[in-house]
Each structure stands twice: as C-alpha cells, then as structure tokens.
Write a protein that holds these residues in place. Structure first.
Motif, PDB file in Angstrom:
ATOM      1  N   PRO A   1      17.997  -3.947   3.660  1.00 39.80           N
ATOM      2  CA  PRO A   1      18.353  -5.124   2.862  1.00 39.80           C
ATOM      3  C   PRO A   1      19.758  -5.668   3.174  1.00 39.80           C
ATOM      4  N   GLN A   2      20.674  -4.785   3.549  1.00 41.26           N
ATOM      5  CA  GLN A   2      22.017  -5.249   3.906  1.00 41.26           C
ATOM      6  C   GLN A   2      21.989  -6.079   5.192  1.00 41.26           C
ATOM      7  N   VAL A   3      21.124  -5.705   6.120  1.00 39.14           N
ATOM      8  CA  VAL A   3      21.004  -6.424   7.387  1.00 39.14           C
ATOM      9  C   VAL A   3      20.391  -7.796   7.143  1.00 39.14           C
ATOM     10  N   THR A   4      19.322  -7.845   6.357  1.00 35.30           N
ATOM     11  CA  THR A   4      18.694  -9.141   6.101  1.00 35.30           C
ATOM     12  C   THR A   4      19.620 -10.038   5.272  1.00 35.30           C
ATOM     13  N   LYS A   5      20.416  -9.459   4.388  1.00 29.04           N
ATOM     14  CA  LYS A   5      21.386 -10.253   3.634  1.00 29.04           C
ATOM     15  C   LYS A   5      22.425 -10.843   4.597  1.00 29.04           C
ATOM     16  N   PHE A   6      22.928 -10.023   5.507  1.00 27.91           N
ATOM     17  CA  PHE A   6      23.892 -10.505   6.494  1.00 27.91           C
ATOM     18  C   PHE A   6      23.292 -11.624   7.344  1.00 27.91           C
ATOM     19  N   LEU A   7      22.065 -11.436   7.821  1.00 29.98           N
ATOM     20  CA  LEU A   7      21.423 -12.467   8.642  1.00 29.98           C
ATOM     21  C   LEU A   7      21.188 -13.750   7.845  1.00 29.98           C
ATOM     22  N   THR A   8      20.898 -13.630   6.554  1.00 27.91           N
ATOM     23  CA  THR A   8      20.712 -14.804   5.705  1.00 27.91           C
ATOM     24  C   THR A   8      22.023 -15.569   5.556  1.00 27.91           C
ATOM     25  N   ILE A   9      23.115 -14.852   5.369  1.00 31.59           N
ATOM     26  CA  ILE A   9      24.435 -15.500   5.284  1.00 31.59           C
ATOM     27  C   ILE A   9      24.803 -16.104   6.630  1.00 31.59           C
ATOM     28  N   LEU A  10      24.515 -15.388   7.696  1.00 31.55           N
ATOM     29  CA  LEU A  10      24.789 -15.900   9.037  1.00 31.55           C
ATOM     30  C   LEU A  10      23.983 -17.172   9.308  1.00 31.55           C
ATOM     31  N   LEU A  11      22.736 -17.207   8.865  1.00 30.38           N
ATOM     32  CA  LEU A  11      21.917 -18.407   9.012  1.00 30.38           C
ATOM     33  C   LEU A  11      22.567 -19.582   8.287  1.00 30.38           C
ATOM     34  N   ALA A  12      23.066 -19.353   7.095  1.00 32.04           N
ATOM     35  CA  ALA A  12      23.758 -20.409   6.337  1.00 32.04           C
ATOM     36  C   ALA A  12      25.008 -20.873   7.082  1.00 32.04           C
ATOM     37  N   ASP A  13      25.801 -19.917   7.582  1.00 35.96           N
ATOM     38  CA  ASP A  13      27.006 -20.266   8.343  1.00 35.96           C
ATOM     39  C   ASP A  13      26.658 -21.108   9.567  1.00 35.96           C
ATOM     40  N   GLU A  14      25.640 -20.681  10.281  1.00 38.56           N
ATOM     41  CA  GLU A  14      25.251 -21.378  11.512  1.00 38.56           C
ATOM     42  C   GLU A  14      24.763 -22.800  11.195  1.00 38.56           C
ATOM     43  N   PHE A  15      24.014 -22.956  10.118  1.00 34.06           N
ATOM     44  CA  PHE A  15      23.518 -24.281   9.772  1.00 34.06           C
ATOM     45  C   PHE A  15      24.655 -25.200   9.334  1.00 34.06           C
ATOM     46  N   VAL A  16      25.561 -24.684   8.533  1.00 39.97           N
ATOM     47  CA  VAL A  16      26.714 -25.499   8.100  1.00 39.97           C
ATOM     48  C   VAL A  16      27.551 -25.897   9.314  1.00 39.97           C
ATOM     49  N   LEU A  17      27.781 -24.967  10.226  1.00 40.51           N
ATOM     50  CA  LEU A  17      28.541 -25.290  11.440  1.00 40.51           C
ATOM     51  C   LEU A  17      27.786 -26.301  12.296  1.00 40.51           C
TER      52      LEU A  17
ATOM     53  N   HIS B   1      11.302 -10.889   6.591  1.00 43.06           N
ATOM     54  CA  HIS B   1      12.106 -11.478   5.525  1.00 43.06           C
ATOM     55  C   HIS B   1      12.022 -12.993   5.673  1.00 43.06           C
ATOM     56  N   TYR B   2      11.901 -13.688   4.565  1.00 34.98           N
ATOM     57  CA  TYR B   2      11.822 -15.151   4.640  1.00 34.98           C
ATOM     58  C   TYR B   2      13.193 -15.756   4.909  1.00 34.98           C
ATOM     59  N   ALA B   3      13.203 -16.775   5.749  1.00 34.28           N
ATOM     60  CA  ALA B   3      14.438 -17.473   6.091  1.00 34.28           C
ATOM     61  C   ALA B   3      14.720 -18.560   5.067  1.00 34.28           C
ATOM     62  N   THR B   4      15.943 -18.598   4.584  1.00 33.36           N
ATOM     63  CA  THR B   4      16.368 -19.642   3.669  1.00 33.36           C
ATOM     64  C   THR B   4      16.362 -20.973   4.419  1.00 33.36           C
ATOM     65  N   ALA B   5      15.859 -22.009   3.751  1.00 30.00           N
ATOM     66  CA  ALA B   5      15.825 -23.335   4.382  1.00 30.00           C
ATOM     67  C   ALA B   5      16.170 -24.406   3.360  1.00 30.00           C
ATOM     68  N   SER B   6      17.185 -24.159   2.587  1.00 23.71           N
ATOM     69  CA  SER B   6      17.615 -25.075   1.535  1.00 23.71           C
ATOM     70  C   SER B   6      19.107 -25.357   1.685  1.00 23.71           C
ATOM     71  N   LEU B   7      19.458 -26.627   1.692  1.00 25.79           N
ATOM     72  CA  LEU B   7      20.875 -26.992   1.803  1.00 25.79           C
ATOM     73  C   LEU B   7      21.674 -26.438   0.639  1.00 25.79           C
ATOM     74  N   THR B   8      21.093 -26.467  -0.552  1.00 32.61           N
ATOM     75  CA  THR B   8      21.771 -25.920  -1.730  1.00 32.61           C
ATOM     76  C   THR B   8      22.069 -24.438  -1.533  1.00 32.61           C
ATOM     77  N   GLU B   9      21.086 -23.702  -1.035  1.00 35.29           N
ATOM     78  CA  GLU B   9      21.277 -22.265  -0.798  1.00 35.29           C
ATOM     79  C   GLU B   9      22.279 -22.011   0.323  1.00 35.29           C
ATOM     80  N   TYR B  10      22.207 -22.796   1.380  1.00 33.77           N
ATOM     81  CA  TYR B  10      23.166 -22.628   2.477  1.00 33.77           C
ATOM     82  C   TYR B  10      24.591 -22.762   1.963  1.00 33.77           C
ATOM     83  N   LEU B  11      24.820 -23.770   1.132  1.00 32.70           N
ATOM     84  CA  LEU B  11      26.176 -23.983   0.617  1.00 32.70           C
ATOM     85  C   LEU B  11      26.616 -22.854  -0.311  1.00 32.70           C
TER      86      LEU B  11
END
Length: 153
Positions: A10-26, A72-82
């Motif tokens: 779960p720590q790995v998938t949490k990190f990847l989820t945050i990384l996905l948000a970072d990458e999308f914002v960038l 693990h499902y990938a987050t795909a929401s701008l609100t969640e990314y932020l």
C-alpha cells in the motif's frame, strides 16, 4: 496478489498515486508554458516546451499503467491531483521563457528529490519492476532538469 504475481504494498501504490498527481500537474504547467510563452525566442521555446509536455504525457500514462499492473486504480481527477500533489500551482507574473524555465526546473527538481527520498524509504517494499520504472522516471527528470538548467547559464 496482483495478476502478475506481485503483492502490491500500500505504501508503494500510495507513492505512485502521488507521483501520478505530480506528473500530471507538471504536465499541465509545461502545457501552460508552451501555450503562453512570449518573447524573441518564442518559436524555439514553444517547440522546446512541446517536446517536454509530450514526454510528460507518456510519463503520466506509464505511471497510471504501472498502478494498474499492481492492481490499483489510477486517480484521474483534477480535484484529487491537486489534493495529492506536492507541487504548487501558481500564476506566473511574466510569460517569458526564463520565468517558465525557472518554475519548471523547480518542479522537476522537487520531483527528483521526492523520488530519491521515496526510493530509500520504500527500498524493501518495491518489486523489481516498479523499482526499475521509478528509477527510469528519476533519470528522465534529471535529464530534463539538466536541459532546463542549461538555459539559465
């Protein structure tokens, strides 16, 4: 257990989820630079930023797919990314290339630092494929940071 034989941590998938948000914002911040850059170097920088956002689009897709490979499902929401990102969104006062370059460099460096910290922290939890994937992302951000930094000299 994922369908590919990995027991996702779960720590790995949490990190990847945050990384996905970072990458999308960038990705969006780089798109902004591409769309709004002005000045005598417009043509060159417009293409330069386009190359970067295309690379980031691939990173976003591959990060989401890595999460799916780990079942693990990938987050795909701008609100969640932020909510998830550790990057800061702000409106730049200038639209010249150097202002955009400095802001994007800061974000790439922030992601580099974050990835290195997480690699150390999650060392025992990472499967080899995810570790290799994240190391590859680190190398891509290091290269882009170098290219951005070269413009500032």
């Amino acid at each position: 257990m994922s369908t590919i034989g990995i027991k996702p941590d779960p720590q790995v998938t949490k990190f990847l989820t945050i990384l996905l948000a970072d990458e999308f914002v960038l990705y969006m911040k780089t798109r902004n630079a591409h769309w709004n850059v002005e000045g005598p170097d417009f043509g060159t920088m417009h293409i330069f930023f386009e190359t970067q956002y295309n690379e980031l689009a691939t990173i976003v897709d591959e990060t989401a797919e890595r999460l799916r490979k780990l079942d693990h499902y990938a987050t795909a929401s701008l609100t969640e990314y932020l909510k998830l990102t550790h990057l800061t969104e702000h409106k730049l006062e200038k639209t010249d290339s150097m202002t955009f370059i400095k802001a994007l460099l800061e974000d790439h460096e922030s992601i580099i630092i974050h990835i290195r910290e997480q690699l150390k922290k999650l060392e025992d939890s990472l499967d080899k494929g995810t570790e290799d994937f994240i190391t590859g992302l680190l190398e891509q951000h290091e290269k882009t940071a170098w290219m951005l930094r070269a413009h500032l000299k």
